[in-house]
Scaffold this motif. Structure first.
Motif, PDB file in Angstrom:
ATOM      1  N   GLU A 175       0.800  -1.214   0.000  1.00  0.00           N
ATOM      2  CA  GLU A 175       0.000   0.000   0.000  1.00  0.00           C
ATOM      3  C   GLU A 175       0.840   1.275   0.000  1.00  0.00           C
ATOM      4  O   GLU A 175       0.460   2.254  -0.607  1.00  0.00           O
ATOM      5  N   ARG A 176       1.924   1.272   0.731  1.00  0.00           N
ATOM      6  CA  ARG A 176       2.695   2.505   0.882  1.00  0.00           C
ATOM      7  C   ARG A 176       4.170   2.235   0.646  1.00  0.00           C
ATOM      8  O   ARG A 176       4.723   1.276   1.156  1.00  0.00           O
ATOM      9  N   GLU A 177       4.782   3.136  -0.094  1.00  0.00           N
ATOM     10  CA  GLU A 177       6.206   3.008  -0.361  1.00  0.00           C
ATOM     11  C   GLU A 177       7.009   3.652   0.762  1.00  0.00           C
ATOM     12  O   GLU A 177       6.495   4.434   1.546  1.00  0.00           O
ATOM     13  N   ARG A 178       8.272   3.326   0.828  1.00  0.00           N
ATOM     14  CA  ARG A 178       9.176   3.945   1.796  1.00  0.00           C
ATOM     15  C   ARG A 178       9.836   5.142   1.141  1.00  0.00           C
ATOM     16  O   ARG A 178      10.255   5.079  -0.011  1.00  0.00           O
ATOM     17  N   PHE A 179       9.924   6.244   1.882  1.00  0.00           N
ATOM     18  CA  PHE A 179      10.620   7.426   1.383  1.00  0.00           C
ATOM     19  C   PHE A 179      10.977   8.325   2.558  1.00  0.00           C
ATOM     20  O   PHE A 179      10.484   8.157   3.671  1.00  0.00           O
ATOM     21  N   VAL A 180      11.842   9.285   2.304  1.00  0.00           N
ATOM     22  CA  VAL A 180      12.251  10.277   3.299  1.00  0.00           C
ATOM     23  C   VAL A 180      11.497  11.562   3.011  1.00  0.00           C
ATOM     24  O   VAL A 180      11.373  11.967   1.854  1.00  0.00           O
ATOM     25  N   ALA A 181      10.984  12.192   4.062  1.00  0.00           N
ATOM     26  CA  ALA A 181      10.195  13.414   3.896  1.00  0.00           C
ATOM     27  C   ALA A 181      10.365  14.298   5.133  1.00  0.00           C
ATOM     28  O   ALA A 181      11.015  13.911   6.104  1.00  0.00           O
ATOM     29  N   THR A 182       9.743  15.464   5.071  1.00  0.00           N
ATOM     30  CA  THR A 182       9.718  16.412   6.187  1.00  0.00           C
ATOM     31  C   THR A 182       8.281  16.568   6.649  1.00  0.00           C
ATOM     32  O   THR A 182       7.363  16.636   5.824  1.00  0.00           O
ATOM     33  N   ILE A 183       8.080  16.628   7.965  1.00  0.00           N
ATOM     34  CA  ILE A 183       6.720  16.826   8.484  1.00  0.00           C
ATOM     35  C   ILE A 183       6.308  18.261   8.210  1.00  0.00           C
ATOM     36  O   ILE A 183       6.994  19.200   8.590  1.00  0.00           O
ATOM     37  N   TRP A 184       5.198  18.429   7.538  1.00  0.00           N
ATOM     38  CA  TRP A 184       4.688  19.745   7.153  1.00  0.00           C
ATOM     39  C   TRP A 184       3.504  20.167   8.013  1.00  0.00           C
ATOM     40  O   TRP A 184       3.269  21.347   8.225  1.00  0.00           O
ATOM     41  N   GLY A 185       2.722  19.204   8.516  1.00  0.00           N
ATOM     42  CA  GLY A 185       1.553  19.524   9.331  1.00  0.00           C
ATOM     43  C   GLY A 185       1.218  18.397  10.288  1.00  0.00           C
ATOM     44  O   GLY A 185       1.543  17.235  10.035  1.00  0.00           O
ATOM     45  N   MET A 186       0.590  18.753  11.413  1.00  0.00           N
ATOM     46  CA  MET A 186       0.165  17.788  12.428  1.00  0.00           C
ATOM     47  C   MET A 186      -1.313  18.049  12.728  1.00  0.00           C
ATOM     48  O   MET A 186      -1.677  19.182  13.037  1.00  0.00           O
ATOM     49  N   TYR A 187      -2.132  17.005  12.659  1.00  0.00           N
ATOM     50  CA  TYR A 187      -3.577  17.145  12.843  1.00  0.00           C
ATOM     51  C   TYR A 187      -4.084  16.079  13.813  1.00  0.00           C
ATOM     52  O   TYR A 187      -3.815  14.888  13.608  1.00  0.00           O
ATOM     53  N   TYR A 188      -4.819  16.507  14.828  1.00  0.00           N
ATOM     54  CA  TYR A 188      -5.420  15.557  15.763  1.00  0.00           C
ATOM     55  C   TYR A 188      -6.758  15.116  15.185  1.00  0.00           C
ATOM     56  O   TYR A 188      -7.652  15.929  14.967  1.00  0.00           O
ATOM     57  N   GLN A 216      -9.921  13.342  15.993  1.00  0.00           N
ATOM     58  CA  GLN A 216     -10.646  12.982  17.205  1.00  0.00           C
ATOM     59  C   GLN A 216     -11.267  11.592  17.117  1.00  0.00           C
ATOM     60  O   GLN A 216     -11.209  10.826  18.066  1.00  0.00           O
ATOM     61  N   ARG A 217     -11.846  11.231  15.991  1.00  0.00           N
ATOM     62  CA  ARG A 217     -12.513   9.930  15.884  1.00  0.00           C
ATOM     63  C   ARG A 217     -11.518   8.766  15.956  1.00  0.00           C
ATOM     64  O   ARG A 217     -11.878   7.657  16.313  1.00  0.00           O
ATOM     65  N   LYS A 218     -10.252   9.022  15.604  1.00  0.00           N
ATOM     66  CA  LYS A 218      -9.216   7.984  15.705  1.00  0.00           C
ATOM     67  C   LYS A 218      -8.418   8.110  17.005  1.00  0.00           C
ATOM     68  O   LYS A 218      -7.720   7.186  17.386  1.00  0.00           O
ATOM     69  N   GLY A 219      -8.479   9.286  17.637  1.00  0.00           N
ATOM     70  CA  GLY A 219      -7.764   9.500  18.889  1.00  0.00           C
ATOM     71  C   GLY A 219      -6.259   9.568  18.735  1.00  0.00           C
ATOM     72  O   GLY A 219      -5.523   9.175  19.635  1.00  0.00           O
ATOM     73  N   CYS A 220      -5.795  10.063  17.581  1.00  0.00           N
ATOM     74  CA  CYS A 220      -4.353  10.148  17.353  1.00  0.00           C
ATOM     75  C   CYS A 220      -4.020  11.324  16.443  1.00  0.00           C
ATOM     76  O   CYS A 220      -4.905  11.936  15.860  1.00  0.00           O
ATOM     77  N   ILE A 221      -2.738  11.592  16.343  1.00  0.00           N
ATOM     78  CA  ILE A 221      -2.249  12.640  15.446  1.00  0.00           C
ATOM     79  C   ILE A 221      -1.905  12.001  14.111  1.00  0.00           C
ATOM     80  O   ILE A 221      -1.277  10.930  14.070  1.00  0.00           O
ATOM     81  N   LEU A 222      -2.322  12.637  13.023  1.00  0.00           N
ATOM     82  CA  LEU A 222      -1.894  12.230  11.687  1.00  0.00           C
ATOM     83  C   LEU A 222      -1.020  13.336  11.128  1.00  0.00           C
ATOM     84  O   LEU A 222      -1.251  14.520  11.390  1.00  0.00           O
ATOM     85  N   TYR A 223      -0.025  12.961  10.345  1.00  0.00           N
ATOM     86  CA  TYR A 223       1.003  13.888   9.889  1.00  0.00           C
ATOM     87  C   TYR A 223       0.958  14.073   8.380  1.00  0.00           C
ATOM     88  O   TYR A 223       0.852  13.098   7.630  1.00  0.00           O
ATOM     89  N   ARG A 224       1.036  15.325   7.943  1.00  0.00           N
ATOM     90  CA  ARG A 224       1.132  15.667   6.519  1.00  0.00           C
ATOM     91  C   ARG A 224       2.628  15.780   6.217  1.00  0.00           C
ATOM     92  O   ARG A 224       3.352  16.490   6.914  1.00  0.00           O
ATOM     93  N   LEU A 225       3.070  15.092   5.180  1.00  0.00           N
ATOM     94  CA  LEU A 225       4.486  15.072   4.824  1.00  0.00           C
ATOM     95  C   LEU A 225       4.734  15.840   3.533  1.00  0.00           C
ATOM     96  O   LEU A 225       3.845  15.969   2.699  1.00  0.00           O
ATOM     97  N   ARG A 226       5.959  16.310   3.384  1.00  0.00           N
ATOM     98  CA  ARG A 226       6.385  17.028   2.183  1.00  0.00           C
ATOM     99  C   ARG A 226       7.670  16.375   1.676  1.00  0.00           C
ATOM    100  O   ARG A 226       8.621  16.195   2.428  1.00  0.00           O
TER     101      ARG A 226
END
Length: 161
Positions: free
Chosen positions: A89-102, A104-114
């Motif tokens: 499903e997902r490839e491996r790569f190196v990136a920089t974290i661009w955004g952090m979003y909580y 609520q329905r999952k109870g965790c932070i998801l990260y936007r990468l660049r």
């Protein structure tokens, strides 16, 4: 009153009911751009009147107000990470974290990468990333090597003698 340990993390999912009086007058435009939202803000200090917040390069000040505190997962905006491949499903790569979003329905932070100048379309949870640390620090050498023994070669390429 007990002050929180800094830095701590949280978000303002709803606008506080007291209007705009809790915002430092110089930071009104920045705060209106970032709140309310699921963006995870980093609270860095308290100067006696205002808490100081950061979201990547953006900084602003707010008087104490109710927010949703979230657990820090070890990542911050601008950290370099490597994604962990998930099956096909997902490839491996190196990136920089661009955004952090909580989320609520999952109870965790998801990260936007660049990656370079492009944003990655999917959001990544912490368990699918690994923080890259600088490998530039080299310690002193501890291996002792034997001194080489040189043999003089004769005309036929064999050792002398």
């Amino acid at each position: 009153m007990q002050w929180p340990q800094f830095p701590d993390y949280g978000c303002f999912l709803r606008w506080p009911e007291n209007g705009h009086g809790f915002i430092h007058p110089e930071d009104m435009a920045t705060v209106r751009r970032l709140m309310p939202s699921p963006r995870v803000l980093k609270r860095t200090q308290f100067d006696g009147t205002y808490y100081h917040y950061r979201y990547g390069p953006l900084g602003f000040r707010l008087r104490p107000a109710m927010w949703l505190q979230v657990s820090h997962e070890g990542f911050d905006i601008d950290d370099r990470v490597e994604t962990v491949g998930v099956g096909l499903e997902r490839e491996r790569f190196v990136a920089t974290i661009w955004g952090m979003y909580y989320i609520q329905r999952k109870g965790c932070i998801l990260y936007r990468l660049r990656r370079g100048d492009q944003l990655v379309p999917n959001l990544y949870p912490a368990d699918q990333m690994r923080l890259l640390e600088s490998k530039a620090k080299l310690g002193p050498a501890h291996t002792k090597y034997r001194q080489p023994k040189w043999e003089k070669k004769g005309p036929e390429g064999r050792g002398a003698g």
